[in-house]
Design a protein around this motif. Structure first.
Motif, PDB file in Angstrom:
ATOM      1  N   ILE A 144      42.623  40.165  34.452  1.00 52.30           N
ATOM      2  CA  ILE A 144      41.846  40.555  35.636  1.00 52.30           C
ATOM      3  C   ILE A 144      42.749  41.307  36.613  1.00 52.30           C
ATOM      4  O   ILE A 144      42.352  42.340  37.164  1.00 52.30           O
ATOM      5  CB  ILE A 144      41.178  39.328  36.296  1.00 52.30           C
ATOM      6  CG1 ILE A 144      40.077  38.787  35.374  1.00 52.30           C
ATOM      7  CG2 ILE A 144      40.633  39.677  37.675  1.00 52.30           C
ATOM      8  CD1 ILE A 144      39.501  37.452  35.807  1.00 52.30           C
ATOM      9  N   ARG A 145      43.952  40.828  36.812  1.00 49.58           N
ATOM     10  CA  ARG A 145      44.903  41.477  37.724  1.00 49.58           C
ATOM     11  C   ARG A 145      45.218  42.909  37.271  1.00 49.58           C
ATOM     12  O   ARG A 145      45.139  43.850  38.057  1.00 49.58           O
ATOM     13  CB  ARG A 145      46.174  40.637  37.780  1.00 49.58           C
ATOM     14  CG  ARG A 145      47.243  41.156  38.691  1.00 49.58           C
ATOM     15  CD  ARG A 145      48.414  40.189  38.683  1.00 49.58           C
ATOM     16  NE  ARG A 145      49.523  40.704  39.461  1.00 49.58           N
ATOM     17  CZ  ARG A 145      50.698  40.117  39.517  1.00 49.58           C
ATOM     18  NH1 ARG A 145      50.909  38.998  38.846  1.00 49.58           N
ATOM     19  NH2 ARG A 145      51.662  40.636  40.230  1.00 49.58           N
TER      20      ARG A 145
ATOM     21  N   ARG B 249      34.561  43.388  38.991  1.00 46.33           N
ATOM     22  CA  ARG B 249      35.295  42.162  38.662  1.00 46.33           C
ATOM     23  C   ARG B 249      34.559  41.380  37.561  1.00 46.33           C
ATOM     24  O   ARG B 249      35.174  40.863  36.643  1.00 46.33           O
ATOM     25  CB  ARG B 249      35.459  41.315  39.920  1.00 46.33           C
ATOM     26  CG  ARG B 249      36.376  40.139  39.742  1.00 46.33           C
ATOM     27  CD  ARG B 249      36.705  39.523  41.114  1.00 46.33           C
ATOM     28  NE  ARG B 249      37.545  38.379  40.987  1.00 46.33           N
ATOM     29  CZ  ARG B 249      38.836  38.397  40.712  1.00 46.33           C
ATOM     30  NH1 ARG B 249      39.440  39.527  40.539  1.00 46.33           N
ATOM     31  NH2 ARG B 249      39.533  37.287  40.614  1.00 46.33           N
ATOM     32  N   GLN B 250      33.242  41.325  37.655  1.00 47.86           N
ATOM     33  CA  GLN B 250      32.447  40.632  36.643  1.00 47.86           C
ATOM     34  C   GLN B 250      32.536  41.365  35.303  1.00 47.86           C
ATOM     35  O   GLN B 250      32.628  40.720  34.256  1.00 47.86           O
ATOM     36  CB  GLN B 250      30.986  40.515  37.105  1.00 47.86           C
ATOM     37  CG  GLN B 250      30.139  39.624  36.219  1.00 47.86           C
ATOM     38  CD  GLN B 250      30.648  38.192  36.164  1.00 47.86           C
ATOM     39  OE1 GLN B 250      31.147  37.636  37.140  1.00 47.86           O
ATOM     40  NE2 GLN B 250      30.543  37.584  35.000  1.00 47.86           N
TER      41      GLN B 250
ATOM     42  N   GLU C 255      41.135  45.935  45.867  1.00 41.96           N
ATOM     43  CA  GLU C 255      39.761  46.132  46.304  1.00 41.96           C
ATOM     44  C   GLU C 255      38.912  46.761  45.204  1.00 41.96           C
ATOM     45  O   GLU C 255      38.986  47.963  44.960  1.00 41.96           O
ATOM     46  CB  GLU C 255      39.732  47.011  47.553  1.00 41.96           C
ATOM     47  CG  GLU C 255      40.306  46.351  48.785  1.00 41.96           C
ATOM     48  CD  GLU C 255      39.528  45.119  49.215  1.00 41.96           C
ATOM     49  OE1 GLU C 255      38.279  45.135  49.171  1.00 41.96           O
ATOM     50  OE2 GLU C 255      40.177  44.136  49.593  1.00 41.96           O
ATOM     51  N   ILE C 256      38.155  45.937  44.521  1.00 41.18           N
ATOM     52  CA  ILE C 256      37.163  46.409  43.564  1.00 41.18           C
ATOM     53  C   ILE C 256      35.874  45.662  43.872  1.00 41.18           C
ATOM     54  O   ILE C 256      35.895  44.621  44.525  1.00 41.18           O
ATOM     55  CB  ILE C 256      37.587  46.193  42.087  1.00 41.18           C
ATOM     56  CG1 ILE C 256      37.779  44.710  41.779  1.00 41.18           C
ATOM     57  CG2 ILE C 256      38.837  47.001  41.758  1.00 41.18           C
ATOM     58  CD1 ILE C 256      37.976  44.409  40.305  1.00 41.18           C
ATOM     59  N   SER C 257      34.778  46.185  43.372  1.00 41.56           N
ATOM     60  CA  SER C 257      33.495  45.543  43.659  1.00 41.56           C
ATOM     61  C   SER C 257      33.348  44.261  42.842  1.00 41.56           C
ATOM     62  O   SER C 257      34.024  44.066  41.826  1.00 41.56           O
ATOM     63  CB  SER C 257      32.347  46.499  43.319  1.00 41.56           C
ATOM     64  OG  SER C 257      32.228  46.648  41.913  1.00 41.56           O
TER      65      SER C 257
ATOM     66  N   ALA D  97      41.098  50.274  40.288  1.00 40.02           N
ATOM     67  CA  ALA D  97      41.311  50.740  41.660  1.00 40.02           C
ATOM     68  C   ALA D  97      42.028  52.091  41.692  1.00 40.02           C
ATOM     69  O   ALA D  97      41.843  52.868  42.623  1.00 40.02           O
ATOM     70  CB  ALA D  97      42.096  49.702  42.454  1.00 40.02           C
ATOM     71  N   GLU D  98      42.826  52.378  40.670  1.00 39.98           N
ATOM     72  CA  GLU D  98      43.569  53.638  40.609  1.00 39.98           C
ATOM     73  C   GLU D  98      42.715  54.810  40.121  1.00 39.98           C
ATOM     74  O   GLU D  98      43.136  55.954  40.222  1.00 39.98           O
ATOM     75  CB  GLU D  98      44.768  53.493  39.670  1.00 39.98           C
ATOM     76  CG  GLU D  98      45.861  52.610  40.211  1.00 39.98           C
ATOM     77  CD  GLU D  98      46.959  52.362  39.194  1.00 39.98           C
ATOM     78  OE1 GLU D  98      46.815  52.762  38.013  1.00 39.98           O
ATOM     79  OE2 GLU D  98      47.966  51.751  39.573  1.00 39.98           O
TER      80      GLU D  98
END
Length: 176
Positions: free
Chosen positions: A96-97, A36-37, A30-32, A104-105
């Motif tokens: 990206i992963r 992600r962009q 879960e990131i915005s 997220a951490e």
């Protein structure tokens, strides 16, 4: 024969590759969309030969651009864990992963404190008009001193004419 197949299954499940990949969950973190962009843009910026893969140096630079000061050993481990070509490269989807998981951490409070330090370049523990003026100039924002002073006044709870770290945290964590 049955005993042998169990051994084979067990050895496959605990293979070094499976163990390494388990450190990076396959589920979407879960990131915005903005984060992600940013990750995608960092990858594209540092993929200098535009082959949709980055090497050690490009990965380290991309991680720094995203705010991570990764040690050499960590960068090498990421490449080792995800190198599908055997050429020491990381593909975009794997980047990206990994970066999504790292973002997220992050502790939001630590991130806010780090942002405060970017404003407080003179190390006074407060954001002054001069600090805001410098940031506005760096961002190519044309904001006059009156507007900057109004910003300080709005959030300056102790009325000392500057924004301290606690006031900054309150501004950044305000959900309204």
């Amino acid at each position: 024969m049955f005993a042998n197949s169990r051994i084979k299954r067990r050895s496959r499940a605990s293979s070094p590759t499976a163990t390494r990949l388990a450190a990076y969950p396959a589920a979407r973190v879960e990131i915005s969309e903005e984060q992600r962009q940013d990750i995608k843009e960092a990858f594209e910026l540092f993929d200098s030969d535009k082959d949709h893969a980055i090497d050690y140096h490009e990965l380290r630079a991309a991680m720094r651009a995203l705010g991570f000061e990764a040690q050499k050993s960590e960068v090498l481990k990421i490449i080792r864990d995800f190198d599908k070509t055997g050429k020491g490269l990381l593909q975009m989807d794997d980047f990206i992963r990994v970066m999504s998981e790292k973002i997220a951490e992050r502790d939001p409070l630590d991130e806010i404190k780090r942002a405060f330090e970017l404003f407080d370049d003179d190390g006074t523990g407060k954001i002054s008009l001069r600090n805001l003026r410098r940031v506005a100039k760096e961002l190519n924002e044309n904001i006059d001193d009156q507007e900057l002073e109004a910003m300080i006044e709005e959030f300056d709870l102790d009325q000392d004419g500057e924004i301290n770290e606690q006031e900054f945290i309150a501004i950044m964590m305000d959900d309204s």
